[in-house]
Scaffold this motif. Structure first.
Motif, short mmCIF file in Angstrom:
data_model
loop_
_atom_site.label_atom_id
_atom_site.label_comp_id
_atom_site.label_asym_id
_atom_site.label_seq_id
_atom_site.Cartn_x
_atom_site.Cartn_y
_atom_site.Cartn_z
N ARG A 155 -9.95 -3.45 -2.59
CA ARG A 155 -10.55 -4.17 -3.72
C ARG A 155 -10.15 -5.63 -3.72
O ARG A 155 -10.97 -6.52 -3.95
CB ARG A 155 -10.13 -3.51 -5.03
CG ARG A 155 -10.74 -2.14 -5.29
CD ARG A 155 -10.16 -1.54 -6.57
NE ARG A 155 -10.35 -2.43 -7.71
CZ ARG A 155 -9.46 -2.61 -8.69
NH1 ARG A 155 -8.29 -1.97 -8.65
NH2 ARG A 155 -9.72 -3.43 -9.69
N VAL A 171 -6.82 1.54 6.20
CA VAL A 171 -7.61 0.55 5.48
C VAL A 171 -7.72 -0.71 6.35
O VAL A 171 -6.84 -1.00 7.16
CB VAL A 171 -6.97 0.21 4.12
CG1 VAL A 171 -5.64 -0.50 4.29
CG2 VAL A 171 -7.90 -0.59 3.23
N THR A 199 0.82 -1.21 0.00
CA THR A 199 0.00 0.00 0.00
C THR A 199 0.85 1.27 0.00
O THR A 199 0.30 2.37 0.00
CB THR A 199 -0.97 0.03 1.21
OG1 THR A 199 -0.24 -0.05 2.43
CG2 THR A 199 -1.95 -1.13 1.12
N SER A 255 -1.54 1.10 -3.11
CA SER A 255 -2.56 1.99 -2.58
C SER A 255 -3.47 1.21 -1.64
O SER A 255 -3.63 -0.01 -1.78
CB SER A 255 -3.40 2.62 -3.70
OG SER A 255 -4.29 1.67 -4.26
N THR A 256 -4.05 1.94 -0.71
CA THR A 256 -5.01 1.31 0.20
C THR A 256 -6.28 0.91 -0.57
O THR A 256 -6.92 -0.09 -0.22
CB THR A 256 -5.37 2.26 1.35
OG1 THR A 256 -5.82 3.52 0.81
CG2 THR A 256 -4.17 2.50 2.24
N GLU A 257 -6.63 1.66 -1.59
CA GLU A 257 -7.80 1.31 -2.40
C GLU A 257 -7.62 -0.04 -3.08
O GLU A 257 -8.56 -0.84 -3.15
CB GLU A 257 -8.06 2.40 -3.44
CG GLU A 257 -8.51 3.74 -2.89
CD GLU A 257 -7.36 4.58 -2.35
OE1 GLU A 257 -7.64 5.62 -1.71
OE2 GLU A 257 -6.18 4.20 -2.54
N THR A 258 -6.41 -0.28 -3.57
CA THR A 258 -6.13 -1.58 -4.20
C THR A 258 -6.28 -2.71 -3.20
O THR A 258 -6.87 -3.75 -3.50
CB THR A 258 -4.71 -1.58 -4.79
OG1 THR A 258 -4.66 -0.65 -5.88
CG2 THR A 258 -4.34 -2.96 -5.31
#
Length: 255
Positions: free
Chosen positions: A106, A130, A92, A100-103
């Motif tokens: 997901r 996250v 991340t 990324s934290t979004e990755t």
């Protein structure tokens, strides 16, 4: 009170010093997270009799590799699981590893195995970026390891405490770490030696889940780390370099 002191940047390879400096400056704004984790130790135990228990790492790029993977990270993660990965590690850190934290969010929604958040966490607030099943704390970079370890557990995280030296291992054990990773890579020179794990592993209590990290590139390396006491193997570049499903199958197949 933790008697250890976080390493000075001058003691590190320049690339690592830059990553650490950025981590110390990175801020997180958001609510405190609360996690119901998937058990990493249980998962490693469950697959260990049938195949090599590998934590496969989704790593778009890094200072120690050439090039960048532009594939959809969720698709990569799913193919790693299809290839036999017991768990996943997701970078991340954004500036040096392309993570990324979004990755991570997901990926964790798309798979049913434990997911480790791999980053340079040095302050409690950074834990709230996250939800993950496991977070990484690098003993060398943390001033008060017991305090940060307790803060992570209060949020529900399992914690992988990474060490490279005898003194760091002692700090991790004294802090009550239940999952310890021995990194074969020396962050001062970025040199890798599998002997590091073999030297330190006999000092790890049997009650600790023990992970071998870095430098594992072949099935022979994996078997060597397992013989030395590894309950799991964290593998990044050897899986990411090429077809990730095929590479994961190759490294999780017992010799």
């Amino acid at each position: 009170m933790d008697d250890g002191t976080a390493v000075e940047s001058s003691d590190l390879a320049p690339a690592v010093a830059s990553i650490l400096a950025d981590a110390r400056e990175r801020s997180v704004s958001g609510e405190r997270v609360s996690v119901r984790p998937r058990s990493l130790p249980d998962r490693l135990d469950a697959v260990g009799n049938d195949r090599v228990p590998v934590i496969a790492e989704v790593k778009p790029t890094s200072p120690t590799t050439d090039g960048t993977r532009t594939d959809d990270p969720v698709a990569l993660a799913q193919r790693m699981v299809s290839g036999g990965a017991a768990a996943l590690s997701v970078l991340t850190e954004p500036d040096h590893f392309g993570g990324s934290t979004e990755t991570l969010a997901r990926i964790r929604s798309a798979v049913d195995v434990p997911v480790l958040r791999k980053d340079f966490i040095v302050r409690e607030a950074q834990l709230d970026a996250v939800e993950a099943d496991v977070v990484l704390l690098i003993a060398r970079f943390v001033d008060n390891l017991p305090k940060l370890l307790a803060a992570a557990r209060d949020r529900g995280f399992q914690v992988l405490v990474e060490v490279h030296t005898e003194s760091e291992l002692d700090r991790a054990i004294d802090a009550g770490a239940r999952i310890i990773g021995i990194n074969n890579r020396d962050l001062a020179r970025l040199e890798v030696a599998l002997e590091t794990f073999e030297r330190l592993s006999p000092s790890v209590p049997d009650s600790v889940t023990l992970i071998a990290e870095s430098g594992i590139t072949t099935p022979a390396d994996a078997a060597r780390m397992r013989r030395a006491g590894a309950d799991g193997l964290l593998i990044g570049s050897a899986i990411m370099d090429g077809d990730v499903e095929t590479n994961t199958q190759r490294l999780t197949t017992r010799a």
